[in-house]
Design an enzyme around this catalytic site. Structure first.
Site, PDB file in Angstrom:
ATOM      1  N   THR A  16       0.818  -1.207   0.000  1.00  0.00           N
ATOM      2  CA  THR A  16       0.000   0.000   0.000  1.00  0.00           C
ATOM      3  C   THR A  16       0.853   1.258   0.000  1.00  0.00           C
ATOM      4  OG1 THR A  16      -1.811  -1.114   1.141  1.00  0.00           O
ATOM      5  CG2 THR A  16      -1.763   1.275   1.288  1.00  0.00           C
ATOM      6  N   SER A  65       1.260  -7.498  -0.624  1.00  0.00           N
ATOM      7  CA  SER A  65       1.921  -8.446   0.273  1.00  0.00           C
ATOM      8  C   SER A  65       1.062  -9.643   0.647  1.00  0.00           C
ATOM      9  CB  SER A  65       2.420  -7.751   1.543  1.00  0.00           C
ATOM     10  OG  SER A  65       1.384  -7.493   2.462  1.00  0.00           O
ATOM     11  N   THR A  98       1.255  -4.277   4.406  1.00  0.00           N
ATOM     12  CA  THR A  98       0.887  -4.556   5.799  1.00  0.00           C
ATOM     13  C   THR A  98       0.359  -5.973   6.030  1.00  0.00           C
ATOM     14  OG1 THR A  98      -1.353  -3.684   5.465  1.00  0.00           O
ATOM     15  CG2 THR A  98       0.330  -2.135   6.220  1.00  0.00           C
ATOM     16  N   ASP A  99      -0.238  -6.594   4.999  1.00  0.00           N
ATOM     17  CA  ASP A  99      -0.977  -7.838   5.231  1.00  0.00           C
ATOM     18  C   ASP A  99      -0.108  -8.956   5.783  1.00  0.00           C
ATOM     19  OD1 ASP A  99      -3.348  -6.719   4.500  1.00  0.00           O
ATOM     20  OD2 ASP A  99      -3.405  -7.582   2.495  1.00  0.00           O
TER      21      ASP A  99
END
Length: 322
Positions: A16, A65, A98-99
């Site tokens: 992101t 990710s 972030t995932d």
């Protein structure tokens, strides 16, 4: 340990933080990994009093990710290892989605020597947001990677500095999406400086001879899956995994590592068949205390996703994947 070097290497992987939306200000309808890490660095202001270090950008990948895999981890690990060995490098920053950031952070912490700072950062809003969080996170990460106290892997997001053992993504939307549970942040980045609130975590041992490489071939990684204990759980998924050749199973137990009785029986059966089983908890706070009645091995206080990574590495080290 004094960290030498005159440059910070910033590795871009997408996420992101490098995302763009067709509609200005859209924080959810964007595509991750649209911008290069060099363009992100070019947009950063140079803070007054910043140490005279060069920022060197390198694009490793441009992925969302959630799609991280063996090939991605292999390439990132190889580049981090090479830069850690370069005496000109003071520290490394990884701009990551972030995932799965907590998974990548744990993998790197478990497989790389803690000789220099290696900081992962991210963003919850794309670069096209009305108020993107990526630029400040990236500035904080570069500053942290310049700090000789920050040896080993860490994560910085929304000003908070987290250790890889504890960090978890806690929110699907908020900019302060990451937390460290009961442990809390290790410290805070404030105007380009690290303020520690806990002693910097000691480096975890990665063995006398940490792996030189991680294979880019998914088939070379032991197959380890995560299952969840819940009301009305059954053992059919476990039996199916065993029949399909799974080598390890991490189970996210209810509460203090407890398991639905039907799932417990299937997991014990899997262990008898030679499958490595580890028990974690689906609770976001605390760790399993004592020894649950089922007697299955515990996951050393790790979350299920990190326990999976540790079990894969354990199986890699104990025997080659057939």
């Amino acid at each position: 340990m004094q960290v030498i070097g005159t440059k910070i290497v910033v590795l871009g992987t997408g996420g992101t933080i490098a995302g763009s939306s067709a509609r200005a200000g859209d924080n959810v309808g964007y595509r991750a990994g649209e911008r290069t890490v060099q363009s992100l660095l070019d947009a950063l202001p140079v803070a007054q009093g910043q140490p005279p270090l060069a920022w060197v950008a390198e694009q490793i990948a441009q992925i969302d990710s959630k799609d991280a895999d063996a090939s991605f981890w292999s390439q990132l690990h190889a580049r981090c290892r090479e830069h850690l060995q370069d005496e000109r490098v003071r520290g490394i920053v990884v701009a990551h989605g972030t995932d799965t950031l907590e998974e990548t952070a744990w993998l790197l912490a478990e497989t790389l020597p803690a000789t220099k700072p290696l900081v992962l950062t991210c963003a919850m809003r794309p670069a096209t947001a009305a108020s993107p969080d990526g630029p400040q996170n990236l500035l904080d990460a570069v500053a942290l990677a310049s700090d000789a106290r920050a040896l080993g892997v860490s994560v910085v997001c929304a000003g908070a500095v987290h250790a890889p053992h504890h960090v978890q993504k806690m929110s699907p939307y908020r900019v302060d999406a990451f937390g460290s549970g009961d442990a809390g942040p290790t410290g805070w980045m404030e105007e380009g400086r690290l303020r520690l609130v806990h002693p910097w975590p000691p480096a975890r041992s990665v063995g006398a001879e940490p792996p030189q490489t991680l294979s880019a071939d998914p088939g070379a990684w032991p197959w380890v899956e995560i299952v969840l204990s819940h009301a009305s759980a059954c053992g059919r998924q476990v039996d199916a995994l065993v029949s399909a050749g799974v080598r390890g199973i991490v189970v996210a137990g209810t509460g203090n590592g407890t398991l639905h009785h039907a799932l417990e029986v299937a997991l014990l059966r899997a262990q008898e068949a030679g499958v490595a089983v580890r028990v974690s908890t689906r609770c976001p706070l605390g760790v399993v205390v004592g020894r649950p009645a089922h007697g299955l091995p515990l996951a050393d206080g790790l979350s299920p996703v990190k326990a999976r990574i540790s079990l894969m590495l354990e199986l890699m080290r104990s025997s080659p994947t057939p």
